[in-house]
Design an enzyme around this catalytic site. Structure first.
Site, PDB file in Angstrom:
ATOM      1  N   MET A 158      35.807  26.110 -19.710  1.00  0.00           N
ATOM      2  CA  MET A 158      37.219  26.288 -20.050  1.00  0.00           C
ATOM      3  C   MET A 158      37.410  27.397 -21.066  1.00  0.00           C
ATOM      4  O   MET A 158      36.586  27.600 -21.948  1.00  0.00           O
ATOM      5  CB  MET A 158      37.790  24.978 -20.611  1.00  0.00           C
ATOM      6  CG  MET A 158      37.967  23.885 -19.572  1.00  0.00           C
ATOM      7  SD  MET A 158      38.626  22.381 -20.331  1.00  0.00           S
ATOM      8  CE  MET A 158      40.100  23.020 -21.107  1.00  0.00           C
ATOM      9  N   GLY A 159      38.526  28.129 -20.935  1.00  0.00           N
ATOM     10  CA  GLY A 159      38.876  29.149 -21.908  1.00  0.00           C
ATOM     11  C   GLY A 159      37.880  30.282 -22.000  1.00  0.00           C
ATOM     12  O   GLY A 159      37.763  30.929 -23.043  1.00  0.00           O
ATOM     13  N   ALA A 160      37.157  30.531 -20.910  1.00  0.00           N
ATOM     14  CA  ALA A 160      36.096  31.540 -20.962  1.00  0.00           C
ATOM     15  C   ALA A 160      36.424  32.779 -20.132  1.00  0.00           C
ATOM     16  O   ALA A 160      35.610  33.676 -19.994  1.00  0.00           O
ATOM     17  CB  ALA A 160      34.783  30.934 -20.498  1.00  0.00           C
ATOM     18  N   GLY A 187      38.973  32.579 -14.820  1.00  0.00           N
ATOM     19  CA  GLY A 187      40.031  32.219 -13.877  1.00  0.00           C
ATOM     20  C   GLY A 187      40.010  30.786 -13.392  1.00  0.00           C
ATOM     21  O   GLY A 187      40.632  30.489 -12.370  1.00  0.00           O
ATOM     22  N   GLY A 239      41.428  27.988 -14.632  1.00  0.00           N
ATOM     23  CA  GLY A 239      42.765  27.399 -14.650  1.00  0.00           C
ATOM     24  C   GLY A 239      43.684  28.037 -13.629  1.00  0.00           C
ATOM     25  O   GLY A 239      44.448  27.353 -12.937  1.00  0.00           O
ATOM     26  N   SER A 240      43.600  29.359 -13.504  1.00  0.00           N
ATOM     27  CA  SER A 240      44.450  30.075 -12.544  1.00  0.00           C
ATOM     28  C   SER A 240      44.110  29.694 -11.107  1.00  0.00           C
ATOM     29  O   SER A 240      44.992  29.529 -10.265  1.00  0.00           O
ATOM     30  CB  SER A 240      44.295  31.589 -12.727  1.00  0.00           C
ATOM     31  OG  SER A 240      44.753  31.995 -13.991  1.00  0.00           O
ATOM     32  N   SER A 241      42.804  29.574 -10.816  1.00  0.00           N
ATOM     33  CA  SER A 241      42.410  29.207  -9.451  1.00  0.00           C
ATOM     34  C   SER A 241      42.837  27.781  -9.135  1.00  0.00           C
ATOM     35  O   SER A 241      43.236  27.476  -8.004  1.00  0.00           O
ATOM     36  CB  SER A 241      40.903  29.380  -9.245  1.00  0.00           C
ATOM     37  OG  SER A 241      40.169  28.464 -10.027  1.00  0.00           O
ATOM     38  N   ASP A 250      46.956  35.827 -13.160  1.00  0.00           N
ATOM     39  CA  ASP A 250      45.787  35.750 -12.284  1.00  0.00           C
ATOM     40  C   ASP A 250      45.955  34.753 -11.145  1.00  0.00           C
ATOM     41  O   ASP A 250      45.062  34.627 -10.304  1.00  0.00           O
ATOM     42  CB  ASP A 250      44.538  35.385 -13.089  1.00  0.00           C
ATOM     43  CG  ASP A 250      44.075  36.517 -13.992  1.00  0.00           C
ATOM     44  OD1 ASP A 250      44.506  37.659 -13.759  1.00  0.00           O
ATOM     45  OD2 ASP A 250      43.299  36.259 -14.923  1.00  0.00           O
TER      46      ASP A 250
END
Length: 269
Positions: free
Chosen positions: A81-83, A86, A88-90, A122
């Site tokens: 997470m938070g890296a 993508g 979260g976007s995916s 994204d």
């Protein structure tokens, strides 16, 4: 490739970037409900429900379509997470595509991308599902065939704020517009590096250490994940040793020109 061409009057940045997919993935389960409820079979511990891009995708789709159906969501989070890779976007894009089918909305890909770009810059590429040259905020997409190769993803465990990087005075905003839409190694440029190194100096130290091993590292987007091409046995051993010493997560992956969403799921647009 991530190049910042200019800052628009609305505060957004005009970008030129290249997207390619990986065989790394989260897993999401959807169960249609007839009671209009949105429920989650996972806790919102690391982020609030309002910050959950899956939740935001569901509510955006309901608002756009006026659907009276609901859904129960399961999530197995495999991606860091938070890296900046993508995840979260995916997940948001997958939710839009899956519920478009499951709720029988029959919205076009164009309509889903229009909804998705308001959730995050994204999100459109993951709805599009093919490797692409992207412009604008990332929503103007042109298909691009890129060599599929083996890489190793390095997650140093640093959370980088994309907002901070794009608001930074250290971010160049005047890169020349490439008129020709192609990608090769000469275009493996990330304009975010000065801002990343300024606000997160540990990232410069990490990149220096990887360069000393001749690994040809590249920071993905605003970071913090880094990927390196396939290594020989000695390089692999040295990286594994360094990662163990520093507490980094290493994930081998293959780059793909088509999203696993459309390869492995009974979903078509």
């Amino acid at each position: 490739m991530l190049r910042v061409i200019r800052r628009e009057e609305n505060g957004y940045h005009y970008l030129q970037t290249v997207f390619q997919f990986t065989d790394l993935f989260d897993e999401i389960g959807f169960e249609v409900r007839e009671d209009n409820e949105i429920r989650f079979n996972y806790e919102h511990l690391d982020f609030s429900k309002e910050e959950d891009l899956i939740y935001r995708a569901i509510t955006a789709l309901k608002h756009y379509s006026n659907s009276d159906k609901g859904v129960t969501i399961d999530l197995i989070k495999n991606l860091p997470m938070g890296a900046g890779i993508g995840g979260g976007s995916s997940n948001a894009a997958t939710t839009l595509v899956a519920l478009n089918a499951l709720w029988e909305l029959n919205l076009s890909q164009t309509a889903l991308i229009e909804i998705g770009k308001k959730i995050g810059a994204d999100v459109p590429i993951f709805i599009y599902g093919k490797s692409a040259w992207a412009e604008g905020i990332g929503e103007i997409l042109t298909p691009l065939e890129i060599k599929e190769e083996e890489f190793t993803l390095i997650n140093p465990g640093i959370h980088i704020s994309t907002k901070l990087i794009f608001e930074s005075s250290e971010l160049p905003r005047n890169s020349m517009l490439f008129p020709d839409k192609y990608f090769d190694q000469s275009r493996a440029i990330n304009d975010c590096l000065p801002a990343i190194y300024h606000h997160y100096p540990a990232m410069r130290l990490i990149m220096n250490a990887l360069n000393e091993l001749n690994l040809n590292p590249y920071i993905t987007g605003t970071g913090s994940c880094i990927f390196v091409p396939k290594m020989d046995a000695e390089q692999s051993l040295l990286l594994s040793s360094l990662a163990k010493e520093q507490g980094w997560e290493l994930l081998p992956f293959k780059s793909l020109n088509q999203s696993l969403l459309y390869e492995n799921a009974p979903i078509a647009l």
